[in-house]
Design a protein around this motif. Structure first.
Motif, PDB file in Angstrom:
ATOM      1  N   ILE A  96       0.828  -1.204   0.000  1.00 62.85           N
ATOM      2  CA  ILE A  96       0.000   0.000   0.000  1.00 62.85           C
ATOM      3  C   ILE A  96       0.863   1.255   0.000  1.00 62.85           C
ATOM      4  O   ILE A  96       1.926   1.295   0.604  1.00 62.85           O
ATOM      5  CB  ILE A  96      -1.008   0.038   1.172  1.00 62.85           C
ATOM      6  N   GLY A  97       0.387   2.255  -0.723  1.00 60.00           N
ATOM      7  CA  GLY A  97       1.027   3.562  -0.761  1.00 60.00           C
ATOM      8  C   GLY A  97       0.089   4.574  -0.126  1.00 60.00           C
ATOM      9  O   GLY A  97      -1.120   4.542  -0.365  1.00 60.00           O
ATOM     10  N   ILE A  98       0.644   5.459   0.684  1.00 64.54           N
ATOM     11  CA  ILE A  98      -0.127   6.478   1.396  1.00 64.54           C
ATOM     12  C   ILE A  98       0.483   7.830   1.057  1.00 64.54           C
ATOM     13  O   ILE A  98       1.581   8.151   1.505  1.00 64.54           O
ATOM     14  CB  ILE A  98      -0.074   6.234   2.920  1.00 64.54           C
ATOM     15  N   ASP A  99      -0.218   8.611   0.244  1.00 64.51           N
ATOM     16  CA  ASP A  99       0.240   9.940  -0.172  1.00 64.51           C
ATOM     17  C   ASP A  99      -0.580  10.969   0.611  1.00 64.51           C
ATOM     18  O   ASP A  99      -1.698  11.312   0.228  1.00 64.51           O
ATOM     19  CB  ASP A  99       0.053  10.102  -1.675  1.00 64.51           C
ATOM     20  N   THR A 100      -0.023  11.450   1.714  1.00 61.46           N
ATOM     21  CA  THR A 100      -0.754  12.275   2.674  1.00 61.46           C
ATOM     22  C   THR A 100      -0.701  13.751   2.317  1.00 61.46           C
ATOM     23  O   THR A 100       0.365  14.288   2.026  1.00 61.46           O
ATOM     24  CB  THR A 100      -0.169  12.064   4.091  1.00 61.46           C
ATOM     25  N   THR A 101      -1.861  14.395   2.364  1.00 61.26           N
ATOM     26  CA  THR A 101      -1.946  15.828   2.074  1.00 61.26           C
ATOM     27  C   THR A 101      -2.308  16.651   3.310  1.00 61.26           C
ATOM     28  O   THR A 101      -2.108  17.864   3.313  1.00 61.26           O
ATOM     29  CB  THR A 101      -2.994  16.113   0.978  1.00 61.26           C
ATOM     30  N   LYS A 102      -2.831  15.997   4.360  1.00 56.59           N
ATOM     31  CA  LYS A 102      -3.259  16.758   5.541  1.00 56.59           C
ATOM     32  C   LYS A 102      -3.189  15.891   6.786  1.00 56.59           C
ATOM     33  O   LYS A 102      -3.643  14.749   6.781  1.00 56.59           O
ATOM     34  CB  LYS A 102      -4.702  17.232   5.334  1.00 56.59           C
ATOM     35  N   VAL A 103      -2.580  16.430   7.851  1.00 57.45           N
ATOM     36  CA  VAL A 103      -2.648  15.855   9.192  1.00 57.45           C
ATOM     37  C   VAL A 103      -2.760  17.036  10.146  1.00 57.45           C
ATOM     38  O   VAL A 103      -1.770  17.714  10.421  1.00 57.45           O
ATOM     39  CB  VAL A 103      -1.411  14.999   9.563  1.00 57.45           C
ATOM     40  N   GLU A 104      -3.974  17.321  10.591  1.00 58.21           N
ATOM     41  CA  GLU A 104      -4.216  18.455  11.493  1.00 58.21           C
ATOM     42  C   GLU A 104      -4.697  17.942  12.842  1.00 58.21           C
ATOM     43  O   GLU A 104      -5.622  17.131  12.908  1.00 58.21           O
ATOM     44  CB  GLU A 104      -5.257  19.401  10.899  1.00 58.21           C
ATOM     45  N   VAL A 105      -4.079  18.434  13.904  1.00 53.49           N
ATOM     46  CA  VAL A 105      -4.389  18.017  15.259  1.00 53.49           C
ATOM     47  C   VAL A 105      -4.888  19.217  16.051  1.00 53.49           C
ATOM     48  O   VAL A 105      -4.294  20.294  15.988  1.00 53.49           O
ATOM     49  CB  VAL A 105      -3.133  17.424  15.954  1.00 53.49           C
ATOM     50  N   THR A 106      -5.985  19.014  16.794  1.00 57.24           N
ATOM     51  CA  THR A 106      -6.557  20.054  17.642  1.00 57.24           C
ATOM     52  C   THR A 106      -6.702  19.496  19.051  1.00 57.24           C
ATOM     53  O   THR A 106      -7.184  18.371  19.218  1.00 57.24           O
ATOM     54  CB  THR A 106      -7.942  20.495  17.109  1.00 57.24           C
ATOM     55  N   GLU A 107      -6.299  20.282  20.047  1.00 58.05           N
ATOM     56  CA  GLU A 107      -6.355  19.841  21.442  1.00 58.05           C
ATOM     57  C   GLU A 107      -7.202  20.775  22.287  1.00 58.05           C
ATOM     58  O   GLU A 107      -7.152  21.984  22.109  1.00 58.05           O
ATOM     59  CB  GLU A 107      -4.958  19.843  22.057  1.00 58.05           C
ATOM     60  N   THR A 108      -7.983  20.190  23.211  1.00 55.18           N
ATOM     61  CA  THR A 108      -8.624  20.929  24.284  1.00 55.18           C
ATOM     62  C   THR A 108      -8.232  20.219  25.573  1.00 55.18           C
ATOM     63  O   THR A 108      -7.465  19.251  25.547  1.00 55.18           O
ATOM     64  CB  THR A 108     -10.168  20.963  24.136  1.00 55.18           C
ATOM     65  N   GLU A 109      -8.788  20.655  26.676  1.00 56.50           N
ATOM     66  CA  GLU A 109      -8.440  20.047  27.960  1.00 56.50           C
ATOM     67  C   GLU A 109      -8.837  18.574  28.031  1.00 56.50           C
ATOM     68  O   GLU A 109      -8.128  17.760  28.610  1.00 56.50           O
ATOM     69  CB  GLU A 109      -9.122  20.817  29.097  1.00 56.50           C
ATOM     70  N   SER A 110      -9.966  18.208  27.424  1.00 49.55           N
ATOM     71  CA  SER A 110     -10.458  16.837  27.538  1.00 49.55           C
ATOM     72  C   SER A 110     -10.597  16.106  26.207  1.00 49.55           C
ATOM     73  O   SER A 110     -11.045  14.970  26.177  1.00 49.55           O
ATOM     74  CB  SER A 110     -11.812  16.831  28.253  1.00 49.55           C
ATOM     75  N   THR A 111     -10.201  16.734  25.097  1.00 51.73           N
ATOM     76  CA  THR A 111     -10.381  16.117  23.784  1.00 51.73           C
ATOM     77  C   THR A 111      -9.196  16.418  22.866  1.00 51.73           C
ATOM     78  O   THR A 111      -8.654  17.510  22.873  1.00 51.73           O
ATOM     79  CB  THR A 111     -11.669  16.653  23.103  1.00 51.73           C
ATOM     80  N   ILE A 112      -8.830  15.419  22.079  1.00 50.01           N
ATOM     81  CA  ILE A 112      -7.850  15.591  21.006  1.00 50.01           C
ATOM     82  C   ILE A 112      -8.520  15.092  19.730  1.00 50.01           C
ATOM     83  O   ILE A 112      -9.066  13.982  19.705  1.00 50.01           O
ATOM     84  CB  ILE A 112      -6.558  14.806  21.274  1.00 50.01           C
ATOM     85  N   THR A 113      -8.503  15.914  18.697  1.00 49.05           N
ATOM     86  CA  THR A 113      -9.066  15.507  17.413  1.00 49.05           C
ATOM     87  C   THR A 113      -7.992  15.613  16.340  1.00 49.05           C
ATOM     88  O   THR A 113      -7.065  16.413  16.449  1.00 49.05           O
ATOM     89  CB  THR A 113     -10.280  16.362  17.007  1.00 49.05           C
ATOM     90  N   ALA A 114      -8.153  14.792  15.309  1.00 51.00           N
ATOM     91  CA  ALA A 114      -7.228  14.821  14.182  1.00 51.00           C
ATOM     92  C   ALA A 114      -8.005  14.579  12.898  1.00 51.00           C
ATOM     93  O   ALA A 114      -8.968  13.812  12.882  1.00 51.00           O
ATOM     94  CB  ALA A 114      -6.141  13.764  14.344  1.00 51.00           C
ATOM     95  N   GLU A 115      -7.579  15.252  11.841  1.00 50.99           N
ATOM     96  CA  GLU A 115      -8.135  15.079  10.502  1.00 50.99           C
ATOM     97  C   GLU A 115      -6.971  14.719   9.580  1.00 50.99           C
ATOM     98  O   GLU A 115      -5.988  15.450   9.515  1.00 50.99           O
ATOM     99  CB  GLU A 115      -8.808  16.361  10.012  1.00 50.99           C
ATOM    100  N   ILE A 116      -7.103  13.581   8.885  1.00 50.90           N
ATOM    101  CA  ILE A 116      -6.054  13.111   7.993  1.00 50.90           C
ATOM    102  C   ILE A 116      -6.660  12.890   6.604  1.00 50.90           C
ATOM    103  O   ILE A 116      -7.723  12.270   6.488  1.00 50.90           O
ATOM    104  CB  ILE A 116      -5.435  11.783   8.506  1.00 50.90           C
ATOM    105  N   GLU A 117      -5.995  13.396   5.563  1.00 49.05           N
ATOM    106  CA  GLU A 117      -6.429  13.179   4.190  1.00 49.05           C
ATOM    107  C   GLU A 117      -5.264  12.612   3.396  1.00 49.05           C
ATOM    108  O   GLU A 117      -4.127  13.078   3.534  1.00 49.05           O
ATOM    109  CB  GLU A 117      -6.922  14.481   3.566  1.00 49.05           C
ATOM    110  N   TYR A 118      -5.566  11.599   2.555  1.00 48.38           N
ATOM    111  CA  TYR A 118      -4.510  10.956   1.798  1.00 48.38           C
ATOM    112  C   TYR A 118      -5.087  10.214   0.598  1.00 48.38           C
ATOM    113  O   TYR A 118      -6.273   9.885   0.560  1.00 48.38           O
ATOM    114  CB  TYR A 118      -3.721   9.978   2.675  1.00 48.38           C
ATOM    115  N   ALA A 119      -4.233   9.972  -0.375  1.00 48.33           N
ATOM    116  CA  ALA A 119      -4.572   9.110  -1.508  1.00 48.33           C
ATOM    117  C   ALA A 119      -4.029   7.722  -1.195  1.00 48.33           C
ATOM    118  O   ALA A 119      -2.899   7.576  -0.735  1.00 48.33           O
ATOM    119  CB  ALA A 119      -3.961   9.649  -2.796  1.00 48.33           C
TER     120      ALA A 119
END
Length: 145
Positions: A96-119
């Motif tokens: 498998i090949g993973i061509d990543t265009t986005k990895v964004e991480v957001t943090e709060t006191e009780s939550t961590i979110t991430a958005e990943i985009e790739y081909a």
């Protein structure tokens, strides 16, 4: 963020006119080391008893996913880079090949979110444009919508 978390992972694959969404919600463990977030959880594949242990390593612009058990893989998602690896399943292995265009991480006191985009490529053939959303919550509540 506490060490016991609830982890919601949603994945969307878009190929041609079709799209496929997969979502899992699992209890897990969280820790932070050297500015990187780590999430550990297990999942079970329908029809098999053996669970797969998953470890996600996350920081801004970078994510690693290690799967060990029924399936085995070490996937690297690095913004603006393509990484190639073998994905081992009970039915055989895939390149498998993973061509990543986005990895964004957001943090709060009780939550961590991430958005990943790739081909995604399988055996050097384009398969789909993909999107992964990760939400780790220490208050045992995740948005189920």
């Amino acid at each position: 963020m506490t060490s016991e978390i609830l982890l919601k992972i949603s994945g969307l694959q878009m190929a041609d006119q079709d799209s496929d969404t997969i979502e899992t919600i699992s209890p897990g463990t969280y820790y932070n080391r050297n500015g990187k977030h780590y999430f550990i959880y297990e999942d079970v594949t329908e029809g098999f008893e053996q669970p797969t242990e998953n470890r996600i390593k996350l920081k801004q612009g970078y994510m690693e996913l290690h799967k060990k058990g029924l399936t085995n893989v070490h996937m690297v998602f690095e913004k603006d880079k393509k990484n190639v690896t073998y994905y081992y399943t009970p039915y055989g292995s895939l390149l498998i090949g993973i061509d990543t265009t986005k990895v964004e991480v957001t943090e709060t006191e009780s939550t961590i979110t991430a958005e990943i985009e790739y081909a995604l490529e399988i055996n050097n053939e384009f398969v789909a444009d993909c999107h992964i959303s990760i939400e780790a919550s220490s208050d045992k509540k995740v948005d189920l919508s």
